[in-house]
Design a protein around this motif. Structure first.
Motif, PDB file in Angstrom:
ATOM      1  N   LEU A  24      26.906  36.326  40.090  1.00 37.18           N
ATOM      2  CA  LEU A  24      27.993  36.441  39.130  1.00 37.18           C
ATOM      3  C   LEU A  24      29.249  36.876  39.876  1.00 37.18           C
ATOM      4  O   LEU A  24      29.243  37.897  40.554  1.00 37.18           O
ATOM      5  CB  LEU A  24      27.641  37.477  38.051  1.00 37.18           C
ATOM      6  CG  LEU A  24      28.761  37.854  37.067  1.00 37.18           C
ATOM      7  CD1 LEU A  24      29.152  36.663  36.206  1.00 37.18           C
ATOM      8  CD2 LEU A  24      28.338  39.042  36.202  1.00 37.18           C
ATOM      9  N   ILE A  25      30.310  36.091  39.751  1.00 32.46           N
ATOM     10  CA  ILE A  25      31.605  36.449  40.326  1.00 32.46           C
ATOM     11  C   ILE A  25      32.481  36.966  39.199  1.00 32.46           C
ATOM     12  O   ILE A  25      32.691  36.276  38.198  1.00 32.46           O
ATOM     13  CB  ILE A  25      32.294  35.245  40.991  1.00 32.46           C
ATOM     14  CG1 ILE A  25      31.363  34.544  41.989  1.00 32.46           C
ATOM     15  CG2 ILE A  25      33.597  35.675  41.660  1.00 32.46           C
ATOM     16  CD1 ILE A  25      30.880  35.409  43.113  1.00 32.46           C
ATOM     17  N   THR A  26      32.992  38.176  39.338  1.00 32.22           N
ATOM     18  CA  THR A  26      33.941  38.703  38.365  1.00 32.22           C
ATOM     19  C   THR A  26      35.246  38.986  39.101  1.00 32.22           C
ATOM     20  O   THR A  26      35.235  39.461  40.240  1.00 32.22           O
ATOM     21  CB  THR A  26      33.419  39.972  37.686  1.00 32.22           C
ATOM     22  OG1 THR A  26      33.206  40.995  38.667  1.00 32.22           O
ATOM     23  CG2 THR A  26      32.117  39.703  36.947  1.00 32.22           C
ATOM     24  N   ALA A  27      36.372  38.679  38.461  1.00 37.83           N
ATOM     25  CA  ALA A  27      37.633  38.747  39.198  1.00 37.83           C
ATOM     26  C   ALA A  27      38.809  39.129  38.323  1.00 37.83           C
ATOM     27  O   ALA A  27      38.936  38.677  37.182  1.00 37.83           O
ATOM     28  CB  ALA A  27      37.915  37.403  39.867  1.00 37.83           C
ATOM     29  N   GLY A  28      39.673  39.962  38.902  1.00 38.70           N
ATOM     30  CA  GLY A  28      40.962  40.277  38.313  1.00 38.70           C
ATOM     31  C   GLY A  28      42.063  39.664  39.152  1.00 38.70           C
ATOM     32  O   GLY A  28      41.817  38.799  40.003  1.00 38.70           O
ATOM     33  N   ALA A  29      43.291  40.127  38.946  1.00 41.00           N
ATOM     34  CA  ALA A  29      44.447  39.517  39.606  1.00 41.00           C
ATOM     35  C   ALA A  29      44.377  39.605  41.118  1.00 41.00           C
ATOM     36  O   ALA A  29      44.938  38.764  41.822  1.00 41.00           O
ATOM     37  CB  ALA A  29      45.724  40.180  39.099  1.00 41.00           C
ATOM     38  N   GLY A  30      43.655  40.612  41.637  1.00 40.83           N
ATOM     39  CA  GLY A  30      43.608  40.801  43.081  1.00 40.83           C
ATOM     40  C   GLY A  30      43.009  39.645  43.855  1.00 40.83           C
ATOM     41  O   GLY A  30      43.301  39.481  45.041  1.00 40.83           O
ATOM     42  N   ILE A  31      42.208  38.813  43.200  1.00 40.96           N
ATOM     43  CA  ILE A  31      41.603  37.686  43.928  1.00 40.96           C
ATOM     44  C   ILE A  31      42.642  36.645  44.304  1.00 40.96           C
ATOM     45  O   ILE A  31      42.467  35.893  45.265  1.00 40.96           O
ATOM     46  CB  ILE A  31      40.462  37.033  43.105  1.00 40.96           C
ATOM     47  CG1 ILE A  31      39.604  36.139  44.015  1.00 40.96           C
ATOM     48  CG2 ILE A  31      41.008  36.264  41.925  1.00 40.96           C
ATOM     49  CD1 ILE A  31      38.374  35.557  43.337  1.00 40.96           C
ATOM     50  N   GLY A  32      43.753  36.587  43.572  1.00 36.45           N
ATOM     51  CA  GLY A  32      44.738  35.545  43.817  1.00 36.45           C
ATOM     52  C   GLY A  32      45.807  35.892  44.823  1.00 36.45           C
ATOM     53  O   GLY A  32      46.613  35.024  45.197  1.00 36.45           O
ATOM     54  N   ILE A  33      45.840  37.139  45.288  1.00 38.75           N
ATOM     55  CA  ILE A  33      46.920  37.560  46.176  1.00 38.75           C
ATOM     56  C   ILE A  33      46.940  36.735  47.464  1.00 38.75           C
ATOM     57  O   ILE A  33      48.000  36.325  47.939  1.00 38.75           O
ATOM     58  CB  ILE A  33      46.789  39.063  46.493  1.00 38.75           C
ATOM     59  CG1 ILE A  33      47.081  39.888  45.227  1.00 38.75           C
ATOM     60  CG2 ILE A  33      47.733  39.476  47.612  1.00 38.75           C
ATOM     61  CD1 ILE A  33      46.839  41.366  45.386  1.00 38.75           C
ATOM     62  N   ALA A  34      45.767  36.455  48.026  1.00 45.71           N
ATOM     63  CA  ALA A  34      45.706  35.678  49.272  1.00 45.71           C
ATOM     64  C   ALA A  34      46.119  34.229  49.073  1.00 45.71           C
ATOM     65  O   ALA A  34      46.403  33.521  50.049  1.00 45.71           O
ATOM     66  CB  ALA A  34      44.298  35.744  49.864  1.00 45.71           C
ATOM     67  N   SER A  35      46.174  33.774  47.822  1.00 42.05           N
ATOM     68  CA  SER A  35      46.678  32.426  47.523  1.00 42.05           C
ATOM     69  C   SER A  35      48.184  32.427  47.305  1.00 42.05           C
ATOM     70  O   SER A  35      48.784  31.380  47.076  1.00 42.05           O
ATOM     71  CB  SER A  35      46.001  31.867  46.267  1.00 42.05           C
ATOM     72  OG  SER A  35      44.601  31.774  46.425  1.00 42.05           O
ATOM     73  N   GLY A  36      48.787  33.623  47.351  1.00 38.30           N
ATOM     74  CA  GLY A  36      50.217  33.750  47.145  1.00 38.30           C
ATOM     75  C   GLY A  36      50.624  34.051  45.719  1.00 38.30           C
ATOM     76  O   GLY A  36      51.814  34.010  45.384  1.00 38.30           O
ATOM     77  N   LEU A  37      49.648  34.372  44.864  1.00 43.41           N
ATOM     78  CA  LEU A  37      49.956  34.674  43.468  1.00 43.41           C
ATOM     79  C   LEU A  37      50.302  36.150  43.310  1.00 43.41           C
ATOM     80  O   LEU A  37      49.717  36.995  43.979  1.00 43.41           O
ATOM     81  CB  LEU A  37      48.768  34.313  42.571  1.00 43.41           C
ATOM     82  CG  LEU A  37      48.398  32.827  42.531  1.00 43.41           C
ATOM     83  CD1 LEU A  37      47.172  32.605  41.655  1.00 43.41           C
ATOM     84  CD2 LEU A  37      49.570  31.989  42.021  1.00 43.41           C
ATOM     85  N   VAL A 217      23.103  39.476  41.388  1.00 44.80           N
ATOM     86  CA  VAL A 217      24.101  40.220  42.151  1.00 44.80           C
ATOM     87  C   VAL A 217      25.473  39.822  41.619  1.00 44.80           C
ATOM     88  O   VAL A 217      25.752  38.642  41.418  1.00 44.80           O
ATOM     89  CB  VAL A 217      24.013  39.936  43.667  1.00 44.80           C
ATOM     90  CG1 VAL A 217      25.222  40.544  44.393  1.00 44.80           C
ATOM     91  CG2 VAL A 217      22.737  40.512  44.247  1.00 44.80           C
ATOM     92  N   CYS A 218      26.299  40.826  41.384  1.00 46.57           N
ATOM     93  CA  CYS A 218      27.670  40.601  40.927  1.00 46.57           C
ATOM     94  C   CYS A 218      28.629  40.970  42.050  1.00 46.57           C
ATOM     95  O   CYS A 218      28.577  42.089  42.574  1.00 46.57           O
ATOM     96  CB  CYS A 218      27.950  41.451  39.681  1.00 46.57           C
ATOM     97  SG  CYS A 218      29.681  41.467  39.167  1.00 46.57           S
ATOM     98  N   ILE A 219      29.495  40.046  42.419  1.00 45.30           N
ATOM     99  CA  ILE A 219      30.579  40.337  43.360  1.00 45.30           C
ATOM    100  C   ILE A 219      31.862  40.401  42.539  1.00 45.30           C
ATOM    101  O   ILE A 219      32.291  39.397  41.967  1.00 45.30           O
ATOM    102  CB  ILE A 219      30.712  39.260  44.455  1.00 45.30           C
ATOM    103  CG1 ILE A 219      29.425  39.139  45.279  1.00 45.30           C
ATOM    104  CG2 ILE A 219      31.892  39.589  45.370  1.00 45.30           C
ATOM    105  CD1 ILE A 219      29.493  38.041  46.337  1.00 45.30           C
ATOM    106  N   GLU A 220      32.447  41.582  42.482  1.00 42.82           N
ATOM    107  CA  GLU A 220      33.697  41.777  41.749  1.00 42.82           C
ATOM    108  C   GLU A 220      34.849  41.833  42.739  1.00 42.82           C
ATOM    109  O   GLU A 220      34.791  42.557  43.727  1.00 42.82           O
ATOM    110  CB  GLU A 220      33.629  43.066  40.938  1.00 42.82           C
ATOM    111  CG  GLU A 220      34.911  43.386  40.167  1.00 42.82           C
ATOM    112  CD  GLU A 220      34.901  44.808  39.659  1.00 42.82           C
ATOM    113  OE1 GLU A 220      34.226  45.074  38.642  1.00 42.82           O
ATOM    114  OE2 GLU A 220      35.572  45.669  40.295  1.00 42.82           O
ATOM    115  N   ILE A 221      35.927  41.092  42.453  1.00 39.07           N
ATOM    116  CA  ILE A 221      37.055  41.016  43.381  1.00 39.07           C
ATOM    117  C   ILE A 221      38.361  41.331  42.659  1.00 39.07           C
ATOM    118  O   ILE A 221      38.713  40.680  41.670  1.00 39.07           O
ATOM    119  CB  ILE A 221      37.165  39.612  44.026  1.00 39.07           C
ATOM    120  CG1 ILE A 221      35.832  39.203  44.679  1.00 39.07           C
ATOM    121  CG2 ILE A 221      38.285  39.574  45.057  1.00 39.07           C
ATOM    122  CD1 ILE A 221      35.235  37.957  44.132  1.00 39.07           C
TER     123      ILE A 221
END
Length: 278
Positions: A24-37, A217-221
Motif C-alpha cells: 500500500l502506497i500512501t502519499a501527501g504533497a511531499g511525494i511531488g516535490i521531486a517532480s517540481g510540484l 506493508v504500507c510505504i507512506e511518503i
C-alpha cells in the motif's frame, strides 16, 4: 558520514518488503516535490507560489474554498486553472516507477491512497482502479450549483492564466447540464457541495483489496500532520508502516513502524536499493 541507524532501518524495511504479499502506497504533497510540484505548507509557503494572492493577503484556506467561486470565479479559476495546467505538464519523478517495481512480485500487487489531487500516480503508470484519491481530482469537474451528481472530465478545459494577477483569461467552464459555473471535483475547505461519488467507489475498492492482503506493508511518503488524513489511514491500514518524511518521521509503534527522516524520492530510491541488494 553514513547514519548507522538509518542503514539498520533500511535493512529492516527491505526485509518487510520481501515478506509482503501486498504493498500500500500512501502519499501527501511531499511525494511531488521531486517532480517540481509545490508543497504549500513546505518551505516558502503558499504565497511564494502565488504572489498575487499574497499581495491581496488571501490565505490558502480562502481560495481553496467553494465560496471563492461564488465571489470571484476568475480568481478562483486562476488558482485552480494554474494548478491544472501545471499538473498536466509535470512528469512524475522516477520514484513512482520504483514503487511499481517493488510490488511486481507481490501476489496481491499494490494500491495507492493519496490526498493529492494532481493525478500523478495515474500519469506514472498506476492503474486507475488501483488509486484512491481521497480528496478528489482536479482532472474532473462538477457543477457549482449542485444540479445533480454528475462528474465529468476536465479534458476540454484548457485554462489560460494571467499569472501576475492569478486570474483566468479565457472562458470559464460551465456545467453541461444546467449551464451554471463548474468547479473542480475536489474536497475544499468549508465544502458541503463536493460530489464524492467517485472517491467513495475508489475507497470501497481499496477496502475490499485490503481485506485480501495477509502480509501488508504500507510505504507512506510526504504526509504531514497539519491535515493528517493520510497518516491516519496509513496507521489504520493493519500492516507494517514505513514512513518517509524529512520533518515528521515519527511512528506510533516502533515494533511495526519505521520512520525515515529523508525526502520522498531519496527514501524510495534507498528502499528500492536495499531490497535489490539483499
Amino acid at each position: 558520514m553514513p547514519d548507522p541507524q538509518q542503514a539498520l532501518n533500511l535493512s529492516r524495511a527491505a526485509e518487510w518488503l520481501r515478506q509482503a504479499d501486498g504493498l500500500l502506497i500512501t502519499a501527501g504533497a511531499g511525494i511531488g516535490i521531486a517532480s517540481g510540484l509545490p508543497d504549500f505548507r513546505g518551505p516558502g509557503g503558499f504565497w511564494s507560489v502565488y504572489p498575487a494572492l499574497g499581495r491581496a493577503r488571501i490565505a490558502f484556506e480562502s481560495i481553496a474554498n467553494p465560496a471563492a467561486f461564488e465571489t470571484d470565479p476568475r480568481l478562483a479559476w486562476g488558482f485552480y486553472g494554474h494548478r491544472l495546467a501545471l499538473y498536466r505538464k509535470t512528469t512524475p519523478h522516477a520514484g513512482f516507477a520504483l514503487l511499481l517495481d517493488l510490488a511486481k512480485n507481490m501476489p496481491r500487487g499494490l494500491r495507492a491512497f493519496t490526498s493529492n489531487v494532481d493525478g500523478q500516480f495515474q500519469k506514472a503508470g498506476f492503474a486507475t482502479d488501483r488509486v484512491c484519491e481521497i480528496h478528489g481530482s482536479i482532472h474532473h469537474l462538477q457543477c457549482l450549483a449542485g444540479c445533480g451528481e454528475q462528474i465529468w472530465p476536465a479534458d476540454d478545459f484548457h485554462p489560460e492564466i494571467d499569472a501576475a494577477n492569478c486570474s483566468l483569461l479565457n472562458e470559464l467552464p460551465h456545467c453541461p447540464h444546467c449551464g451554471a459555473l463548474a468547479r473542480p471535483n475536489i474536497l475544499m475547505f468549508g465544502d458541503w457541495g463536493w460530489v464524492d461519488r467517485c472517491t467513495t467507489l475508489q475507497y470501497q475498492r481499496l477496502q475490499q483489496w485490503l481485506n485480501t492482503v495477509e502480509r501488508l506493508v504500507c510505504i507512506e511518503i510526504g504526509a504531514g500532520t497539519n491535515i493528517p488524513t493520510v497518516r491516519h489511514f496509513s496507521e489504520g491500514s493493519g500492516g507494517r508502516l514505513i514512513r518517509i518524511n524529512p520533518g515528521e518521521p515519527e511512528v506510533p509503534d516502533a515494533a511495526n513502524g519505521i520512520g525515515l527522516a529523508i525526502g520522498g524520492l531519496d527514501g524510495i530510491s534507498r528502499l528500492h536499493q536495499a531490497v535489490a541488494c539483499t
